[in-house]
Design a protein around this motif. Structure first.
Motif, short mmCIF file in Angstrom:
data_model
loop_
_atom_site.label_atom_id
_atom_site.label_comp_id
_atom_site.label_asym_id
_atom_site.label_seq_id
_atom_site.Cartn_x
_atom_site.Cartn_y
_atom_site.Cartn_z
N TRP A 135 0.71 -1.23 0.11
CA TRP A 135 -0.14 0.12 0.01
C TRP A 135 0.95 1.08 0.01
CZ3 TRP A 135 -5.56 -0.14 0.00
CH2 TRP A 135 -6.14 0.99 0.30
N THR A 151 -6.93 -3.31 -6.79
CA THR A 151 -6.04 -4.36 -5.83
C THR A 151 -6.72 -4.68 -4.79
OG1 THR A 151 -4.02 -3.44 -6.95
CG2 THR A 151 -4.09 -4.93 -5.06
N TYR A 180 -6.94 -6.37 -1.08
CA TYR A 180 -6.07 -7.02 -0.03
C TYR A 180 -6.62 -7.68 1.11
CZ TYR A 180 -3.22 -3.15 -1.85
OH TYR A 180 -2.29 -2.33 -2.99
N THR A 234 -0.83 -8.96 6.22
CA THR A 234 -1.30 -8.91 4.74
C THR A 234 -1.19 -10.39 4.22
OG1 THR A 234 -0.84 -6.52 4.50
CG2 THR A 234 -1.49 -8.05 2.42
N THR A 254 -2.75 -10.52 -1.50
CA THR A 254 -2.81 -9.45 -2.39
C THR A 254 -3.47 -10.00 -3.79
OG1 THR A 254 -1.41 -8.19 -1.21
CG2 THR A 254 -1.92 -7.25 -3.07
#
Length: 425
Positions: free
Chosen positions: A317, A343, A345, A356, A359
């Motif tokens: 990010w 995108t 996440y 995370t 992704t």
């Protein structure tokens, strides 16, 4: 995809089971009654209410048959669509037209004492309409929801809050009302028997404080106004009797104190918070807000046990990325965030920090430059989350167990708002 004939057969079978089960509830006993009670559960994934952008059309997609089972023409194009606290009804807010219409999704559960009884019927548009100046914020907490009307300064219409439950909607009425003394863009958070609302300082045009009200039947009486200031107040959530509001310099946490009163605690963050994400199973909050040049969305983990805020670093990010949609899965374990480039996440909290996990670049291949942006809805009965793709005129189905996109469903129209309806499991 099942044929229409197959869907009709399925619906008939479900209706027959429900009818037989209902008959069993009315009499009998012994082993026959016990056996009949086994048929009260309906294995259903629920339905998805989907609004069409720029149109008054609201469609009900049956997730069991993968068919549109009903399409309703509302009075106006909705400004938002939400599920009722029990998941039976879809509330279609029409902000600029000062009204909210309600659709019965047709799937619900009743407590019959010795067993819970599931029902599945055709959806229908209710005659009940909830009117008031500029219905805007809707907060659903622990079986009750508050709909906040901003009011309108130009016509001297004050803000107000309405309490709704599935039972009150079924009875064709609101559960309780709270008229306020000025128009404002604010919120009302159900907190047990109390309602925590935004409040204006004398002479101000935007709320910076909170007031506490206690419900008394269909009305509310004021308990207190808290002195603590929250500049730029926007966004709220309530979990386990703690109500949190976003501020331009952090957040304000409000909770019960001694003597039947409430107390407020300030939590500061490097940048402001204007959205609060939460889940009933998660004993903390996620504060979200934009700041910097270029404007970038920042995320903060807020722990009400310690009154501390910690920045959440989402891998990949970068500066300039903006949140366009977010939502938890049904368990509260995974937080999905979609950025302005499409995108996706998937974040999970592990070992005391948000990680995370996955992704997915290009989850939404062509992101809108303006609203409507994609919207999330979590299935309460299955490990699925739905994400609308307005430019692609499709619906993404996310497997929350595998953390991956498992299906893209063509809709044939541009979706705007989503709400899942059904029986949470």
């Amino acid at each position: 995809m099942p044929s229409h004939a197959a869907f009709r057969s399925t619906r008939f079978a479900l209706g027959l089971v429900a009818a037989l089960a209902l008959a069993a509830c009315g009499g009998g006993g012994g082993d026959d009654e016990d056996h009949a009670h086994e048929d009260h559960d309906i294995d259903t994934a629920g339905r998805l209410a989907i609004a069409e952008n720029g149109s008054p059309t609201l469609r009900l997609h049956d997730l069991d048959s993968a068919n549109v089972v009903a399409s309703f023409t509302l009075a106006n194009s909705p400004s938002a669509v939400y599920a009722s606290p029990g998941g039976r009804y879809a509330l279609a807010l029409q902000r600029t037209q000062d009204t909210t219409q309600i659709v019965d999704g047709g799937i619900w559960q009743e407590d019959h004492g010795d067993h819970d009884h599931d029902y599945k019927q055709d959806p229908r548009l209710l005659a009940l309409r909830v009117d008031g100046p500029q219905p805007t914020h809707y907060d659903d907490r622990a079986g009750q929801a508050a709909l906040f009307m901003d009011g309108r300064a130009a016509t001297a219409q004050n803000a107000s809050a309405l309490l709704l439950t599935d039972a009150s909607i079924g009875a064709g009425q609101v559960a309780a009302t709270l008229p306020l003394t000025a128009p404002m863009h604010g919120f009302a958070e159900p907190n047990g028997e109390h309602l925590v609302t935004s409040a204006l300082v004398a002479g101000a045009t935007a709320p910076t404080q909170v007031e506490i009200y206690r419900r008394q039947g269909s009305a509310y009486s004021v308990v207190q106004r808290l002195d603590a200031l929250c500049p730029g107040m926007h966004g709220s959530y309530t979990q386990a009797q703690t109500t949190i509001a976003g501020c331009s310099d952090g957040a304000l946490l409000v909770r019960p104190a001694a003597g039947g009163n409430f107390a407020a605690t300030r939590v500061t963050t490097p940048s402001g918070i204007s959205t609060i994400a939460g889940h009933p199973a998660l004993a903390r909050f996620v504060g979200i807000g934009n700041s910097g040049t270029p404007s970038t969305t920042r995320f903060y983990d807020i722990d009400p046990a310690t009154d501390a805020a910690t920045a959440i670093a989402i891998a990949g990010w970068g500066e300039g990325r903006l949140r366009r949609a977010h939502g938890f899965d049904r368990t509260g374990r995974t937080l999905f965030v979609l950025d302005d480039q499409g995108t996706l996440y998937a974040l999970q909290r592990e070992a005391g920090a948000w990680t995370t996990r996955v992704t997915v670049p290009g989850a939404v291949p062509s992101m809108p430059a303006a609203a409507p942006f994609p919207a999330f809805a979590a299935n309460g009965a299955r490990d699925e989350v739905y994400l609308s793709d307005p430019n692609g005129r499709q619906l993404l189905v996310l497997d929350t167990g595998q953390l991956q996109i498992k299906q893209r469903v063509a809709l044939g129209f541009t979706p705007s708002y989503l709400a899942w309806l059904g029986i949470a499991r």
